[in-house]
Design an enzyme around this catalytic site. Structure first.
Site, PDB file in Angstrom:
ATOM      1  N   THR A  59       0.837  -1.193   0.000  1.00 37.47           N
ATOM      2  CA  THR A  59       0.000   0.000   0.000  1.00 37.47           C
ATOM      3  C   THR A  59       0.871   1.242   0.000  1.00 37.47           C
ATOM      4  OG1 THR A  59      -0.075   0.257   2.408  1.00 37.47           O
ATOM      5  CG2 THR A  59      -1.741  -1.175   1.396  1.00 37.47           C
ATOM      6  N   ASP A  60       0.276   2.357  -0.337  1.00 36.82           N
ATOM      7  CA  ASP A  60       0.935   3.638  -0.150  1.00 36.82           C
ATOM      8  C   ASP A  60       0.971   3.902   1.348  1.00 36.82           C
ATOM      9  OD1 ASP A  60       2.128   6.058  -0.618  1.00 36.82           O
ATOM     10  OD2 ASP A  60       0.610   6.767  -2.019  1.00 36.82           O
TER      11      ASP A  60
END
Length: 124
Positions: A59-60
């Site tokens: 994920t970011d």
């Protein structure tokens, strides 16, 4: 769906298939009302099934984004959550659930696949 496929995802599709990508970062964007990292249509159906992606999906940056959820990440084919501190949703919550255990196994397999297919193992 047509716009996403023909405009938004075209570059990512090319990089994934033609570029043989083994790692991907999921954005903080939403597809409709669903965060991209929890979107089964994107993460599982398109990335993994249609494009044949086998690697690591991260994920970011997670901290402070309470709409992001690690249980959803691994359930849709993600591998891990990028975070520097505990925000309460950046780790898997129910490790006794058989489905969750299977998701975690898949996430580990995808991480190990990426390491083994990286320069860390290239020619000695």
């Amino acid at each position: 769906e047509q716009e996403i496929r023909e405009i938004c995802l075209k570059g990512f599709e090319y990089a994934t298939i033609e570029g043989n990508s083994v790692a991907v970062m999921v954005s903080m964007n939403r597809i409709g009302a669903t965060w991209a990292g929890a979107h089964k249509g994107l993460m599982t159906n398109v990335l993994r099934n249609e494009w044949g992606f086998k690697g690591f999906v991260e994920t970011d940056y997670f901290a402070g984004a309470f709409n992001m959820n690690a249980d959803q990440v691994i359930a849709t084919g993600g591998s891990c959550c990028l975070s520097t501190f505990d925000v309460g949703t950046n780790f898997v919550t129910d490790t006794s659930d058989p489905s969750t255990v299977q998701y975690m196994r898949n996430a580990c397999k995808n991480i190990m696949y990426t390491v083994v297919n990286s320069n860390a193992y290239a020619g000695g």
